[in-house]
Design a protein around this motif. Structure first.
Motif, PDB file in Angstrom:
ATOM      1  N   ILE A   1      60.728  53.230   6.637  1.00 39.88           N
ATOM      2  CA  ILE A   1      60.524  54.212   7.706  1.00 39.88           C
ATOM      3  C   ILE A   1      60.045  53.397   8.904  1.00 39.88           C
ATOM      4  CG2 ILE A   1      59.378  56.282   8.524  1.00 39.88           C
ATOM      5  CD1 ILE A   1      58.792  57.016   5.627  1.00 39.88           C
ATOM      6  N   TYR A   2      60.816  53.446   9.965  1.00 38.13           N
ATOM      7  CA  TYR A   2      60.558  52.685  11.187  1.00 38.13           C
ATOM      8  C   TYR A   2      60.427  53.721  12.292  1.00 38.13           C
ATOM      9  CZ  TYR A   2      61.989  49.071  14.670  1.00 38.13           C
ATOM     10  OH  TYR A   2      62.083  48.189  15.718  1.00 38.13           O
ATOM     11  N   TRP A   3      59.245  53.816  12.930  1.00 33.98           N
ATOM     12  CA  TRP A   3      59.057  54.922  13.869  1.00 33.98           C
ATOM     13  C   TRP A   3      58.445  54.492  15.190  1.00 33.98           C
ATOM     14  CZ3 TRP A   3      55.770  54.354   9.667  1.00 33.98           C
ATOM     15  CH2 TRP A   3      54.398  54.376   9.901  1.00 33.98           C
ATOM     16  N   ALA A   4      58.696  55.373  16.167  1.00 31.27           N
ATOM     17  CA  ALA A   4      58.161  55.179  17.519  1.00 31.27           C
ATOM     18  C   ALA A   4      57.712  56.524  18.065  1.00 31.27           C
ATOM     19  CB  ALA A   4      59.211  54.578  18.439  1.00 31.27           C
ATOM     20  N   PRO A   5      56.514  56.568  18.640  1.00 24.34           N
ATOM     21  CA  PRO A   5      56.080  57.804  19.281  1.00 24.34           C
ATOM     22  C   PRO A   5      56.732  57.939  20.661  1.00 24.34           C
ATOM     23  CG  PRO A   5      54.394  56.131  19.502  1.00 24.34           C
ATOM     24  CD  PRO A   5      55.486  55.532  18.665  1.00 24.34           C
ATOM     25  N   GLU A   6      56.853  59.161  21.093  1.00 23.71           N
ATOM     26  CA  GLU A   6      57.343  59.418  22.439  1.00 23.71           C
ATOM     27  C   GLU A   6      56.260  59.030  23.436  1.00 23.71           C
ATOM     28  OE1 GLU A   6      59.598  63.094  24.504  1.00 23.71           O
ATOM     29  OE2 GLU A   6      57.670  63.592  23.587  1.00 23.71           O
ATOM     30  N   THR A   7      56.668  58.446  24.560  1.00 24.74           N
ATOM     31  CA  THR A   7      55.742  58.118  25.646  1.00 24.74           C
ATOM     32  C   THR A   7      56.355  58.608  26.959  1.00 24.74           C
ATOM     33  OG1 THR A   7      56.741  55.947  26.080  1.00 24.74           O
ATOM     34  CG2 THR A   7      54.943  56.029  24.437  1.00 24.74           C
ATOM     35  N   LYS A   8      55.574  58.557  28.032  1.00 21.91           N
ATOM     36  CA  LYS A   8      56.105  58.926  29.351  1.00 21.91           C
ATOM     37  C   LYS A   8      57.250  58.003  29.744  1.00 21.91           C
ATOM     38  CE  LYS A   8      51.846  60.918  31.104  1.00 21.91           C
ATOM     39  NZ  LYS A   8      50.707  60.797  32.016  1.00 21.91           N
ATOM     40  N   GLU A   9      57.104  56.719  29.391  1.00 20.53           N
ATOM     41  CA  GLU A   9      58.140  55.739  29.720  1.00 20.53           C
ATOM     42  C   GLU A   9      59.347  55.839  28.794  1.00 20.53           C
ATOM     43  OE1 GLU A   9      54.972  54.356  28.545  1.00 20.53           O
ATOM     44  OE2 GLU A   9      54.154  54.819  30.517  1.00 20.53           O
ATOM     45  N   ASN A  10      59.156  56.442  27.643  1.00 16.65           N
ATOM     46  CA  ASN A  10      60.206  56.519  26.628  1.00 16.65           C
ATOM     47  C   ASN A  10      60.268  57.928  26.029  1.00 16.65           C
ATOM     48  OD1 ASN A  10      62.251  55.465  24.973  1.00 16.65           O
ATOM     49  ND2 ASN A  10      60.793  55.014  23.341  1.00 16.65           N
ATOM     50  N   PRO A  11      60.768  58.889  26.822  1.00 19.28           N
ATOM     51  CA  PRO A  11      60.868  60.259  26.298  1.00 19.28           C
ATOM     52  C   PRO A  11      62.000  60.367  25.277  1.00 19.28           C
ATOM     53  CG  PRO A  11      61.823  60.140  28.485  1.00 19.28           C
ATOM     54  CD  PRO A  11      61.223  58.783  28.196  1.00 19.28           C
ATOM     55  N   ILE A  12      61.891  61.338  24.394  1.00 18.58           N
ATOM     56  CA  ILE A  12      62.932  61.559  23.387  1.00 18.58           C
ATOM     57  C   ILE A  12      64.187  62.081  24.089  1.00 18.58           C
ATOM     58  CG2 ILE A  12      63.602  62.886  21.346  1.00 18.58           C
ATOM     59  CD1 ILE A  12      60.594  62.927  20.589  1.00 18.58           C
ATOM     60  N   PRO A  13      65.340  61.423  23.885  1.00 15.08           N
ATOM     61  CA  PRO A  13      66.583  61.908  24.497  1.00 15.08           C
ATOM     62  C   PRO A  13      66.951  63.291  23.972  1.00 15.08           C
ATOM     63  CG  PRO A  13      66.849  59.658  23.669  1.00 15.08           C
ATOM     64  CD  PRO A  13      65.531  60.173  23.155  1.00 15.08           C
ATOM     65  N   GLY A  14      67.589  64.075  24.809  1.00  9.71           N
ATOM     66  CA  GLY A  14      67.952  65.448  24.468  1.00  9.71           C
ATOM     67  C   GLY A  14      68.774  65.583  23.205  1.00  9.71           C
ATOM     68  N   HIS A  15      69.645  64.620  22.900  1.00 10.70           N
ATOM     69  CA  HIS A  15      70.489  64.747  21.707  1.00 10.70           C
ATOM     70  C   HIS A  15      69.704  64.533  20.412  1.00 10.70           C
ATOM     71  CE1 HIS A  15      70.854  60.459  22.846  1.00 10.70           C
ATOM     72  NE2 HIS A  15      71.030  60.220  21.562  1.00 10.70           N
ATOM     73  N   TYR A  16      68.421  64.156  20.502  1.00  4.66           N
ATOM     74  CA  TYR A  16      67.549  64.062  19.328  1.00  4.66           C
ATOM     75  C   TYR A  16      66.538  65.202  19.278  1.00  4.66           C
ATOM     76  CZ  TYR A  16      69.418  59.397  18.615  1.00  4.66           C
ATOM     77  OH  TYR A  16      70.253  58.338  18.401  1.00  4.66           O
ATOM     78  N   LEU A  17      66.749  66.210  20.082  1.00  5.92           N
ATOM     79  CA  LEU A  17      65.870  67.383  20.108  1.00  5.92           C
ATOM     80  C   LEU A  17      66.642  68.618  19.653  1.00  5.92           C
ATOM     81  CD1 LEU A  17      64.070  66.691  23.501  1.00  5.92           C
ATOM     82  CD2 LEU A  17      63.062  66.553  21.212  1.00  5.92           C
TER      83      LEU A  17
END
Length: 175
Positions: free
Chosen positions: A156-172
């Motif tokens: 499991i390799y994960w990254a939190p969302e940040t202001k500089e790196n928002p979650i792209p719409g196609h992953y929402l």
């Protein structure tokens, strides 16, 4: 008389007592890809003070599996950290129980080929099930292997969302 005492002592050691708990059978939870992912999210989630089933958590993972969080260090450089499931329990288990933590999957993209799968699982994290707004969001990249009997989490390799790196719409989720 000594023989009888020895035999009774051996029986006491060899025969399990009724108070000993039988090992739990978690095999049904890992038969399907969906069941494995749902179990992953449910096993780390719980209200403040609620103990987690760490035996079930560890059961999800192949013996050499890694949990790999990403984020910035104190100097602002992006880093990764490699942990075993045991390392994760030692580093995060107490915090999860003391603070309450619910991780909820809100979207999933699955790619499979034969007996391997790669999932991008978008999550939201809450302190309590009753919270209306998440305190964190991010993406778990989960790699799995099916040995013909069950699914094993490999990484499991994960990254939190940040202001500089928002979650792209196609992953929402579609709104």
């Amino acid at each position: 008389m000594k023989k009888i005492i020895c035999i009774l002592a051996l029986l006491a050691v060899a025969l399990p007592s009724q108070s000993q708990e039988k090992a739990k059978d978690y095999s049904k939870k890992v038969k399907t890809l969906d069941g494995t992912i749902k179990t992953l999210y449910s096993v780390i989630s719980g209200e403040k003070g609620a103990e987690r089933d760490w035996a079930l958590f560890k059961f999800l993972f192949q013996p050499n599996a890694k949990l790999i969080p990403t984020g910035k260090d104190k100097e602002g450089k992006l880093k990764v950290r490699f942990m075993s499931p045991d390392d994760y329990v030692k580093s995060s288990g107490k915090w999860l129980v003391q603070n309450g933590f619910f991780e909820k999957e809100v979207h999933r993209k699955v790619n499979t080929f034969g007996n391997i799968a790669q999932i991008f699982s978008t999550y939201e994290a809450y302190y309590s099930k009753s919270d209306k707004k998440p305190f964190m969001r991010g993406i778990n990249s989960i790699q799995l292997f099916n040995d013909g009997n069950r699914w094993w989490i490999i990484n499991i390799y994960w990254a939190p969302e940040t202001k500089e790196n928002p979650i792209p719409g196609h992953y929402l989720p579609i709104q």
